[in-house]
Design a protein around this motif. Sequence first.
Motif, PDB file in Angstrom:
ATOM      1  N   ALA A 262       0.819  -1.216   0.000  1.00 24.56           N
ATOM      2  CA  ALA A 262       0.000   0.000   0.000  1.00 24.56           C
ATOM      3  C   ALA A 262       0.852   1.265   0.000  1.00 24.56           C
ATOM      4  CB  ALA A 262      -0.974   0.011   1.182  1.00 24.56           C
ATOM      5  N   LYS A 263       2.065   1.162  -0.537  1.00 25.47           N
ATOM      6  CA  LYS A 263       2.977   2.301  -0.606  1.00 25.47           C
ATOM      7  C   LYS A 263       3.204   2.714  -2.062  1.00 25.47           C
ATOM      8  CE  LYS A 263       5.263   3.988   2.001  1.00 25.47           C
ATOM      9  NZ  LYS A 263       5.074   5.303   2.678  1.00 25.47           N
ATOM     10  N   GLU A 264       3.319   4.025  -2.295  1.00 23.76           N
ATOM     11  CA  GLU A 264       3.624   4.508  -3.644  1.00 23.76           C
ATOM     12  C   GLU A 264       5.086   4.208  -3.994  1.00 23.76           C
ATOM     13  OE1 GLU A 264       2.565   8.597  -3.347  1.00 23.76           O
ATOM     14  OE2 GLU A 264       0.421   8.177  -3.167  1.00 23.76           O
ATOM     15  N   GLN A 265       6.019   4.423  -3.054  1.00 21.50           N
ATOM     16  CA  GLN A 265       7.446   4.112  -3.160  1.00 21.50           C
ATOM     17  C   GLN A 265       8.207   5.087  -4.066  1.00 21.50           C
ATOM     18  OE1 GLN A 265       8.360  -0.110  -3.418  1.00 21.50           O
ATOM     19  NE2 GLN A 265       6.306  -0.670  -2.720  1.00 21.50           N
ATOM     20  N   ASP A 266       9.529   5.083  -3.905  1.00 27.41           N
ATOM     21  CA  ASP A 266      10.383   6.016  -4.613  1.00 27.41           C
ATOM     22  C   ASP A 266      11.340   5.280  -5.559  1.00 27.41           C
ATOM     23  OD1 ASP A 266      12.437   7.827  -5.382  1.00 27.41           O
ATOM     24  OD2 ASP A 266      12.168   9.027  -3.598  1.00 27.41           O
ATOM     25  N   TRP A 267      12.463   4.761  -5.051  1.00 25.10           N
ATOM     26  CA  TRP A 267      13.444   3.940  -5.767  1.00 25.10           C
ATOM     27  C   TRP A 267      14.376   4.727  -6.688  1.00 25.10           C
ATOM     28  CZ3 TRP A 267      14.457  -0.282  -3.462  1.00 25.10           C
ATOM     29  CH2 TRP A 267      13.445  -0.943  -2.730  1.00 25.10           C
ATOM     30  N   GLU A 268      14.359   6.065  -6.620  1.00 26.34           N
ATOM     31  CA  GLU A 268      15.254   6.810  -7.502  1.00 26.34           C
ATOM     32  C   GLU A 268      16.724   6.688  -7.085  1.00 26.34           C
ATOM     33  OE1 GLU A 268      16.060   8.505 -10.938  1.00 26.34           O
ATOM     34  OE2 GLU A 268      14.017   8.072 -10.279  1.00 26.34           O
ATOM     35  N   VAL A 269      16.987   6.570  -5.781  1.00 25.59           N
ATOM     36  CA  VAL A 269      18.372   6.369  -5.338  1.00 25.59           C
ATOM     37  C   VAL A 269      18.931   5.095  -5.960  1.00 25.59           C
ATOM     38  CG1 VAL A 269      19.878   5.925  -3.360  1.00 25.59           C
ATOM     39  CG2 VAL A 269      18.092   7.660  -3.186  1.00 25.59           C
ATOM     40  N   HIS A 270      18.125   4.050  -5.983  1.00 28.81           N
ATOM     41  CA  HIS A 270      18.571   2.792  -6.590  1.00 28.81           C
ATOM     42  C   HIS A 270      18.765   2.927  -8.099  1.00 28.81           C
ATOM     43  CE1 HIS A 270      18.117   0.602  -2.873  1.00 28.81           C
ATOM     44  NE2 HIS A 270      18.487  -0.517  -3.478  1.00 28.81           N
ATOM     45  N   MET A 271      17.878   3.649  -8.749  1.00 28.80           N
ATOM     46  CA  MET A 271      18.017   3.823 -10.195  1.00 28.80           C
ATOM     47  C   MET A 271      19.316   4.553 -10.534  1.00 28.80           C
ATOM     48  SD  MET A 271      15.421   2.259 -11.452  1.00 28.80           S
ATOM     49  CE  MET A 271      15.662   1.163 -10.046  1.00 28.80           C
ATOM     50  N   ILE A 272      19.641   5.588  -9.742  1.00 25.68           N
ATOM     51  CA  ILE A 272      20.892   6.314  -9.966  1.00 25.68           C
ATOM     52  C   ILE A 272      22.085   5.410  -9.692  1.00 25.68           C
ATOM     53  CG2 ILE A 272      22.307   8.273  -9.248  1.00 25.68           C
ATOM     54  CD1 ILE A 272      19.657   9.693  -8.443  1.00 25.68           C
ATOM     55  N   GLU A 273      22.017   4.666  -8.597  1.00 22.02           N
ATOM     56  CA  GLU A 273      23.150   3.806  -8.241  1.00 22.02           C
ATOM     57  C   GLU A 273      23.359   2.707  -9.262  1.00 22.02           C
ATOM     58  OE1 GLU A 273      25.908   1.076  -7.011  1.00 22.02           O
ATOM     59  OE2 GLU A 273      23.813   0.499  -7.379  1.00 22.02           O
ATOM     60  N   HIS A 274      22.295   2.179  -9.835  1.00 25.26           N
ATOM     61  CA  HIS A 274      22.453   1.138 -10.846  1.00 25.26           C
ATOM     62  C   HIS A 274      23.346   1.633 -11.981  1.00 25.26           C
ATOM     63  CE1 HIS A 274      18.621  -1.350  -9.725  1.00 25.26           C
ATOM     64  NE2 HIS A 274      19.606  -1.465  -8.852  1.00 25.26           N
ATOM     65  N   GLN A 275      23.114   2.843 -12.424  1.00 27.93           N
ATOM     66  CA  GLN A 275      23.939   3.363 -13.510  1.00 27.93           C
ATOM     67  C   GLN A 275      25.337   3.745 -13.034  1.00 27.93           C
ATOM     68  OE1 GLN A 275      22.303   1.798 -15.842  1.00 27.93           O
ATOM     69  NE2 GLN A 275      23.437   3.283 -17.051  1.00 27.93           N
ATOM     70  N   LEU A 276      25.446   4.217 -11.811  1.00 33.01           N
ATOM     71  CA  LEU A 276      26.776   4.427 -11.229  1.00 33.01           C
ATOM     72  C   LEU A 276      27.545   3.113 -11.216  1.00 33.01           C
ATOM     73  CD1 LEU A 276      28.884   6.102  -9.591  1.00 33.01           C
ATOM     74  CD2 LEU A 276      27.627   5.385  -7.529  1.00 33.01           C
ATOM     75  N   GLY A 277      26.878   2.028 -10.830  1.00 30.06           N
ATOM     76  CA  GLY A 277      27.514   0.711 -10.803  1.00 30.06           C
ATOM     77  C   GLY A 277      27.906   0.225 -12.181  1.00 30.06           C
ATOM     78  N   ALA A 278      27.095   0.557 -13.186  1.00 29.74           N
ATOM     79  CA  ALA A 278      27.417   0.143 -14.558  1.00 29.74           C
ATOM     80  C   ALA A 278      28.711   0.788 -15.031  1.00 29.74           C
ATOM     81  CB  ALA A 278      26.271   0.500 -15.497  1.00 29.74           C
ATOM     82  N   TYR A 279      28.978   2.004 -14.552  1.00 33.06           N
ATOM     83  CA  TYR A 279      30.181   2.728 -14.982  1.00 33.06           C
ATOM     84  C   TYR A 279      31.391   2.477 -14.084  1.00 33.06           C
ATOM     85  CZ  TYR A 279      27.868   5.333 -18.688  1.00 33.06           C
ATOM     86  OH  TYR A 279      27.218   5.665 -19.856  1.00 33.06           O
ATOM     87  N   THR A 280      31.166   2.135 -12.802  1.00 33.38           N
ATOM     88  CA  THR A 280      32.291   2.015 -11.868  1.00 33.38           C
ATOM     89  C   THR A 280      32.450   0.627 -11.260  1.00 33.38           C
ATOM     90  OG1 THR A 280      30.992   2.639  -9.910  1.00 33.38           O
ATOM     91  CG2 THR A 280      31.977   4.436 -11.223  1.00 33.38           C
ATOM     92  N   ASP A 281      31.417  -0.223 -11.368  1.00 31.77           N
ATOM     93  CA  ASP A 281      31.424  -1.550 -10.743  1.00 31.77           C
ATOM     94  C   ASP A 281      31.629  -1.454  -9.230  1.00 31.77           C
ATOM     95  OD1 ASP A 281      31.078  -4.314 -11.019  1.00 31.77           O
ATOM     96  OD2 ASP A 281      33.227  -4.690 -10.970  1.00 31.77           O
ATOM     97  N   CYS A 282      31.122  -0.386  -8.625  1.00 30.49           N
ATOM     98  CA  CYS A 282      31.278  -0.198  -7.178  1.00 30.49           C
ATOM     99  C   CYS A 282      30.332  -1.123  -6.415  1.00 30.49           C
ATOM    100  CB  CYS A 282      30.996   1.249  -6.796  1.00 30.49           C
ATOM    101  SG  CYS A 282      29.283   1.790  -7.047  1.00 30.49           S
ATOM    102  N   ALA A 283      30.639  -1.316  -5.130  1.00 28.13           N
ATOM    103  CA  ALA A 283      29.741  -2.081  -4.263  1.00 28.13           C
ATOM    104  C   ALA A 283      28.408  -1.343  -4.173  1.00 28.13           C
ATOM    105  CB  ALA A 283      30.361  -2.248  -2.878  1.00 28.13           C
ATOM    106  N   HIS A 284      27.325  -2.079  -4.312  1.00 31.25           N
ATOM    107  CA  HIS A 284      25.992  -1.484  -4.398  1.00 31.25           C
ATOM    108  C   HIS A 284      25.669  -0.630  -3.176  1.00 31.25           C
ATOM    109  CE1 HIS A 284      21.815  -1.010  -5.425  1.00 31.25           C
ATOM    110  NE2 HIS A 284      21.386  -1.789  -4.455  1.00 31.25           N
ATOM    111  N   GLY A 285      25.868  -1.178  -1.979  1.00 32.39           N
ATOM    112  CA  GLY A 285      25.543  -0.437  -0.764  1.00 32.39           C
ATOM    113  C   GLY A 285      26.375   0.814  -0.610  1.00 32.39           C
TER     114      GLY A 285
END
Length: 387
Positions: A262-285
């Motif tokens: 019953a939550k609308e939710q956000d997830w933009e931090v994760h969306m940004i990090e996914h692309q950061l990870g694609a470019y840097t292969d950094c640890a997700h957390g």
Amino acid sequence: MKLDFYYHNPTKIYFGKTALEHLPAELANYGDTVLLVYGKGSVKKSGLYDEITAVLQKAGKTVVELSGIKSNPTYTQMLEGARLVREHQVHLILAVGGGSVIDCAKGISLSAYCKGDPWERYWVNFEDVDNEIVPVGAVLTMAGTGSEMNGGSVITNEEKMLKNGRVYPPEVYPKFSILNPEYTYTVPKYQMVSGIFDTMSHLMEQYFSGTDDNTTDYLIEGVMRSLIHSARIALKNPEDYEARSNIMWCAAIGLNTVTGLAKEQDWEVHMIEHQLGAYTDCAHGAGLAAISIPYYKYISPYGLDKFVRFANNVWEIPTDTMTKEDAANAGIEKLTAFIEELGLPQTLRELGATEAMLPLIANSTVQGGGYKHMTADDILNVLKACY
């Protein structure tokens, strides 16, 4: 609670020091051939690999192995697993490791018999899975992603420089997951704290949305408080069983969809990090930690009441005599201090990002958000503040 919802979680959880004792009974439910999927060798160093292969051998299983799964599992690795499933007619995929291994196993399970390109069909166009799904089981060695009890699968397409995630329906969830907190003791501190913040981020992504009086928000606040409390104990003594067991269960609850109902939710931090990870292969957390503070400072004016509640109910800040703006900022400062306490990076430079990457990351990030819809320009502003 204003939003209607459907809830179904079919994953069986075996939790505690004796959890592995249930593996033989689970194996009996599947055919003769098992694909064993694991990472770069830590399961062998810990002795867990020997324990599991002994159980598989005693159960009479033929074992096919796929090792070396990266912390950001790649599409190439996933396709190799799919090939092994077809070639050996695998009946069960057993993932032994953290969320990356489990994510990859789920990707293999739904891609092995896909008609067409799985990436385009399932991770880009989000088509319904219309082919056979090979069952997945999991033995968890790192807490954080919650992949052991959900349908999420995040895969990096190195050729396209895209890290895409999708939450699949319950048919893709692990059929069973074995959670022994002792298996997380051998994880290096950096991975432990990355997992802790990944869990915290999952909870915040679901929390910072909506204006209704929602039972789910109260649940999230309780899980966040438990996570913070146990994280501090684990930092002092990584082999404190009670703390590590609480962290492991917080991680599972944090993304098994209960804390999103019953939550609308956000997830933009994760969306940004996914692309950061694609470019840097950094640890997700670690990537999430670097992005979170600038992001929440950016959006807090649009959801002040929830940020005041976060300060009050999660961090126990007395906000009665403060302005809403000051209270919201005080809560974010407490979150900043927690990230410092964990010893996680607070800038993108620490994670290997270059200034030239920032517009590329911003323009390839999936746009969305909770209290504020984020455009590519908004995302670039956040990235610059993170840098």
